[in-house]
Design a protein around this motif. Structure first.
Motif, short mmCIF file in Angstrom:
data_model
loop_
_atom_site.label_atom_id
_atom_site.label_comp_id
_atom_site.label_asym_id
_atom_site.label_seq_id
_atom_site.Cartn_x
_atom_site.Cartn_y
_atom_site.Cartn_z
N ASN A 173 0.92 -1.21 -0.04
CA ASN A 173 -0.08 -0.22 -0.02
C ASN A 173 0.93 1.20 -0.02
N TYR A 174 0.26 2.39 -0.48
CA TYR A 174 0.69 3.67 -0.46
C TYR A 174 0.40 4.69 0.50
N TRP A 175 1.31 5.92 0.86
CA TRP A 175 0.78 6.57 1.82
C TRP A 175 1.33 8.11 1.49
N LEU A 176 0.68 8.76 2.01
CA LEU A 176 1.42 10.36 2.01
C LEU A 176 1.43 10.70 3.53
N LEU A 177 2.55 11.03 4.30
CA LEU A 177 2.86 11.42 5.41
C LEU A 177 3.24 12.91 5.45
N TRP A 218 7.21 7.57 13.54
CA TRP A 218 6.24 8.81 13.04
C TRP A 218 4.96 8.70 14.18
N ASN A 219 5.29 9.68 15.05
CA ASN A 219 4.39 9.62 16.19
C ASN A 219 3.81 10.85 16.38
N GLY A 220 2.98 10.99 17.32
CA GLY A 220 2.27 12.54 17.53
C GLY A 220 1.10 12.79 16.70
N VAL A 221 0.69 11.95 16.04
CA VAL A 221 -0.55 12.14 15.23
C VAL A 221 -1.66 12.05 16.11
N ARG A 222 -2.66 12.96 16.09
CA ARG A 222 -3.61 12.99 17.00
C ARG A 222 -4.91 13.52 16.43
N ASN A 223 -5.33 12.80 15.32
CA ASN A 223 -6.71 12.84 14.72
C ASN A 223 -6.94 11.40 14.42
N TYR A 224 -8.36 11.09 14.57
CA TYR A 224 -8.78 9.62 14.71
C TYR A 224 -8.81 9.04 13.42
N THR A 225 -9.01 9.74 12.25
CA THR A 225 -8.87 9.22 11.01
C THR A 225 -7.47 8.71 10.60
N ALA A 226 -6.48 9.82 10.61
CA ALA A 226 -5.29 9.73 10.51
C ALA A 226 -4.53 8.44 11.20
N ARG A 227 -4.99 8.32 12.37
CA ARG A 227 -4.53 6.87 13.39
C ARG A 227 -5.02 5.85 12.72
N ASN A 228 -6.15 5.86 12.28
CA ASN A 228 -6.49 4.52 11.85
C ASN A 228 -6.00 4.21 10.40
N PHE A 229 -5.48 5.07 9.51
CA PHE A 229 -4.62 4.97 8.37
C PHE A 229 -3.18 4.47 9.00
N LEU A 230 -2.68 5.03 10.06
CA LEU A 230 -1.53 4.62 10.58
C LEU A 230 -1.59 3.10 10.94
N LYS A 231 -2.81 2.66 11.56
CA LYS A 231 -2.96 1.32 11.93
C LYS A 231 -3.19 0.54 10.78
N ASP A 232 -3.33 0.82 9.61
CA ASP A 232 -3.52 -0.02 8.41
C ASP A 232 -2.40 -0.12 7.68
N MET A 233 -0.99 0.51 8.09
CA MET A 233 0.31 0.36 7.52
C MET A 233 0.76 -0.70 7.97
N GLN A 234 1.72 -1.62 6.92
CA GLN A 234 2.47 -2.53 7.33
C GLN A 234 3.68 -2.49 6.74
N PRO A 235 4.80 -3.19 7.34
CA PRO A 235 6.04 -3.20 6.66
C PRO A 235 6.07 -3.60 5.36
N GLY A 236 6.75 -2.63 4.57
CA GLY A 236 7.11 -2.71 3.50
C GLY A 236 6.24 -1.70 2.46
N ASP A 237 5.01 -1.27 3.08
CA ASP A 237 4.48 -0.26 2.51
C ASP A 237 5.41 1.06 2.17
N GLN A 238 4.79 1.78 1.35
CA GLN A 238 5.80 3.06 0.83
C GLN A 238 5.18 4.37 1.30
N ALA A 239 5.66 5.40 1.47
CA ALA A 239 5.04 6.69 1.69
C ALA A 239 5.75 8.08 1.12
#
Length: 132
Positions: free
Chosen positions: A2-6, A26-47
């Motif tokens: 998967n691909y992301w933008l941080l 990559w910490n300090g994110v304090r938004n529920y939607t953004a947090r959920n995207f972080l939880k979807d990330m897996q090793p090997g994904d690119q951003a």
């Protein structure tokens, strides 16, 4: 994969900081939607590393090296580990991203306040093409 933008403000933590450190949490994110995207990330994904606020441009490519873990004392937030992959040959300014018809549905434009957003595979290719 998967691909992301941080997004990060370059005067707080920028691409050069990541290069110097070689990896970061990559910490300090304090938004529920953004947090959920972080939880979807897996090793090997690119951003895409995007400099927000002053520069407003995509500047580099990162790899997710560890899936999410709790961030903060209450454990309700999330962080991931990242490492740099490559600097884009040229920054891709927000104005150019918005002007590109193939990026009209890009989540970072649609949800402009989120610091973490997914990027579709076809959008990823366009962003890399623009940064080449």
């Amino acid at each position: 994969m998967n691909y992301w933008l941080l997004r990060s403000e370059p005067d707080v933590y920028g691409w050069d900081d990541l290069i110097k450190e070689g990896a970061t949490e990559w910490n300090g994110v304090r938004n529920y939607t953004a947090r959920n995207f972080l939880k979807d990330m897996q090793p090997g994904d690119q951003a895409i590393f995007y400099h927000s606020n002053t520069e407003k441009a995509a500047v580099g490519i990162m790899e997710i090296t560890r899936a999410w873990q709790p961030d903060g004392d209450d454990g309700k937030w999330a962080s991931v580990a990242v490492k740099p992959v490559a600097k884009l040959a040229k920054p891709v300014p927000l104005a150019d991203i918005k002007a590109e018809p193939r990026l009209q549905a890009l989540e970072m434009i649609r949800q402009s306040r989120l610091s973490v957003t997914p990027v579709r595979a076809d959008e990823w290719k366009v962003l890399l093409e623009m940064g080449a």
